[in-house]
Enzyme design. Sequence first.
Site, mmCIF file in Angstrom:
data_model
loop_
_atom_site.group_PDB
_atom_site.id
_atom_site.type_symbol
_atom_site.label_atom_id
_atom_site.label_comp_id
_atom_site.label_asym_id
_atom_site.label_seq_id
_atom_site.Cartn_x
_atom_site.Cartn_y
_atom_site.Cartn_z
ATOM 1 N N ASP A 1 -6.359 13.725 -25.171
ATOM 2 C CA ASP A 1 -6.443 12.430 -24.684
ATOM 3 C C ASP A 1 -5.795 11.537 -25.622
ATOM 4 O O ASP A 1 -6.360 11.352 -26.886
ATOM 5 C CB ASP A 1 -7.813 11.867 -24.357
ATOM 6 C CG ASP A 1 -8.017 10.454 -24.127
ATOM 7 O OD1 ASP A 1 -7.089 9.514 -24.374
ATOM 8 O OD2 ASP A 1 -9.057 10.167 -23.611
ATOM 9 N N THR B 1 -3.644 6.375 -21.797
ATOM 10 C CA THR B 1 -3.610 4.998 -21.100
ATOM 11 C C THR B 1 -2.227 4.541 -21.685
ATOM 12 O O THR B 1 -1.679 4.981 -22.371
ATOM 13 C CB THR B 1 -4.787 3.982 -21.798
ATOM 14 O OG1 THR B 1 -4.554 3.805 -23.041
ATOM 15 C CG2 THR B 1 -6.086 4.214 -21.095
ATOM 16 N N LYS C 1 -1.960 0.718 -24.872
ATOM 17 C CA LYS C 1 -2.437 0.796 -26.236
ATOM 18 C C LYS C 1 -1.048 0.728 -27.225
ATOM 19 O O LYS C 1 -0.430 -0.167 -27.080
ATOM 20 C CB LYS C 1 -3.492 1.670 -26.571
ATOM 21 C CG LYS C 1 -4.678 1.627 -25.743
ATOM 22 C CD LYS C 1 -5.923 2.713 -26.285
ATOM 23 C CE LYS C 1 -7.261 2.240 -25.534
ATOM 24 N NZ LYS C 1 -7.255 3.036 -24.338
ATOM 25 N N ARG D 1 -1.893 -2.451 -18.379
ATOM 26 C CA ARG D 1 -3.123 -1.650 -18.353
ATOM 27 C C ARG D 1 -3.137 -0.522 -17.410
ATOM 28 O O ARG D 1 -3.108 -0.858 -16.008
ATOM 29 C CB ARG D 1 -4.390 -2.399 -18.011
ATOM 30 C CG ARG D 1 -4.564 -3.457 -19.050
ATOM 31 C CD ARG D 1 -5.977 -4.292 -18.930
ATOM 32 N NE ARG D 1 -6.691 -3.534 -19.657
ATOM 33 C CZ ARG D 1 -6.823 -3.615 -20.743
ATOM 34 N NH1 ARG D 1 -6.095 -4.370 -21.827
ATOM 35 N NH2 ARG D 1 -7.834 -2.777 -21.692
ATOM 36 N N TYR E 1 0.914 -1.146 0.085
ATOM 37 C CA TYR E 1 -0.052 0.167 0.020
ATOM 38 C C TYR E 1 0.893 1.221 0.121
ATOM 39 O O TYR E 1 1.874 1.277 0.737
ATOM 40 C CB TYR E 1 -0.983 0.013 1.261
ATOM 41 C CG TYR E 1 -2.501 0.011 0.949
ATOM 42 C CD1 TYR E 1 -3.041 1.010 0.199
ATOM 43 C CD2 TYR E 1 -3.201 -1.245 1.475
ATOM 44 C CE1 TYR E 1 -4.235 0.634 -0.335
ATOM 45 C CE2 TYR E 1 -4.491 -1.411 1.079
ATOM 46 C CZ TYR E 1 -4.920 -0.443 0.159
ATOM 47 O OH TYR E 1 -6.301 -0.313 -0.200
ATOM 48 N N GLU F 1 -0.393 5.040 -0.402
ATOM 49 C CA GLU F 1 -1.245 6.188 -0.498
ATOM 50 C C GLU F 1 -0.526 7.415 -0.572
ATOM 51 O O GLU F 1 0.381 7.462 0.370
ATOM 52 C CB GLU F 1 -2.497 6.262 0.316
ATOM 53 C CG GLU F 1 -3.489 5.084 -0.231
ATOM 54 C CD GLU F 1 -4.722 5.119 0.840
ATOM 55 O OE1 GLU F 1 -4.845 6.006 1.727
ATOM 56 O OE2 GLU F 1 -5.575 4.463 0.488
HETATM 57 N N1 DSN Z 1 -11.952 0.695 -24.565
HETATM 58 C C1 DSN Z 1 -11.046 1.805 -25.472
HETATM 59 C C2 DSN Z 1 -11.082 1.585 -26.891
HETATM 60 O O1 DSN Z 1 -11.074 0.204 -27.109
HETATM 61 O O2 DSN Z 1 -10.633 2.418 -27.698
HETATM 62 C C3 DSN Z 1 -11.389 3.127 -25.197
HETATM 63 O O3 DSN Z 1 -11.366 3.379 -23.859
#
Ligand code: DSN
Length: 443
Positions: free
Chosen positions: A199, A225, A228, A234, A54, A56
């Site tokens: 974003d 994120t 990707k 993730r 933990y 925080e």
């Molecule tokens: N779920 C993501 C995507 O597939 O583009 C976006 O949050």
Amino acid sequence: MKKYQHIKKQDKEIYQELLAEGKRQSEGVELIPSENIVSEAVLEAMGSILTNKYSEGYPHARYYGGNEVIDEIEDLARNRAKKLFGVPHVNVQPYSGSPANFAVYVATCQPGDTIMGHLLTAGGHLTHGWKANVTSMFYKAVQYGVKPDGYLDLKEIERLALEHKPKLIWVGATAYVREFPFKELSVIADKVGAYLAADIAHIAGLVVAGAHTSPVKYAHIVTTTTHKTLRGPRGGMIMVTEKGLKKDPELAQKIDRAIFPNLQGGPHNHTTAGIAVALKEASTPKFRAYGKQIVKNAKALGDALMWRGIEIVSNGTDNHMLLVKCGTGRGAILEIALDAIGLTTNKNTIPDEPMSPFYPSGIRIGTPSVTTRNMKEPQMKQIGNWIADVMEDIKDEQLPADKVERKPYLAEFKKSAHANPKFKKIHAEVKTLCKKFPIPASS
Ligand code: DSN
């Protein structure tokens, strides 16, 4: 090293599921543009003892003891991200993209303020103010779209911004195939005194590779994120730019406060380590070449489809993604048919969608994952031809007009697609291709 030996002993059911998913991933072609294949090094970080702790708070200011090592890890992740993206402040604690984006609202707006974002059915994201998302419940969301040619409608965006004077404008999407006009949007945001948040979840890896313009000069805040095109675990990150600090010198602290304690509890330290590892991988010439190849592959796949007479949104792509038009409400039909030959895609809305996100008229395909497997233009041509063959075979299938009949129709279609001898033959060819391009042990 044999995989999952402890799970095998302790939990046969989960062990079997892991093997089944491993088989699915290695024998199939993953074309969902938001998915990728992480390196063994990232996997090791995710499966590490860091999950026991933990933490925080932030490095050197925690609410729990024993965080000396975690502090070092989080500092490494933050510093690598700062260097890679060229920003003065990074928060690496968001659990994923949606909490990262919500933190931006909390840091920059009051409930009830007006915000502007890209409409989900035109390719935007849920968190950019979609009607079913909390962001439109707490904030007054104005939504913009794209022109029929697939490009953002900058004139309309400016008109809406001048009319509604939003406090925050989002640029970024989940289904947009063209380069984002960050510069033009920053002019609009500056005109109305709005924060511009970029974003870049989908394109972060392309930005790092120099295959897409970076928003850092133009936006006040950048979110992403990490799983990707960036090819990490993730997770999520929020970056504050020099421009952002100029607009509000306390923006970095506001973002950090919004993540903790406003929205989240303890950070997922194993993910933080995975992000650090991925950022190190992303800083190499090999990754830059990878990012550029993703785009080359997407263009080659688009060309192969168009050569076979298939319509794609915007007649091409600038990034890792293609939106294939497949006839009114037929996205789910094509997704199921492609699944039967071992190509994983997802049904998606197209600009001016006549149906709904559940029964849309397109599919979304992308090349991050196949590029990680070292596939190149010739393989994209082959995949494009398989998609075209399947589309030809199912050209007479129609989604029932009666909503009640849709689910049973799709279930029946799934059965027939898996029994289709032509599809079985292509599926065998897909498996052969996958054997030639195995999932790399280290990406
Ligand atoms: N779920 C993501 C995507 O597939 O583009 C976006 O949050």
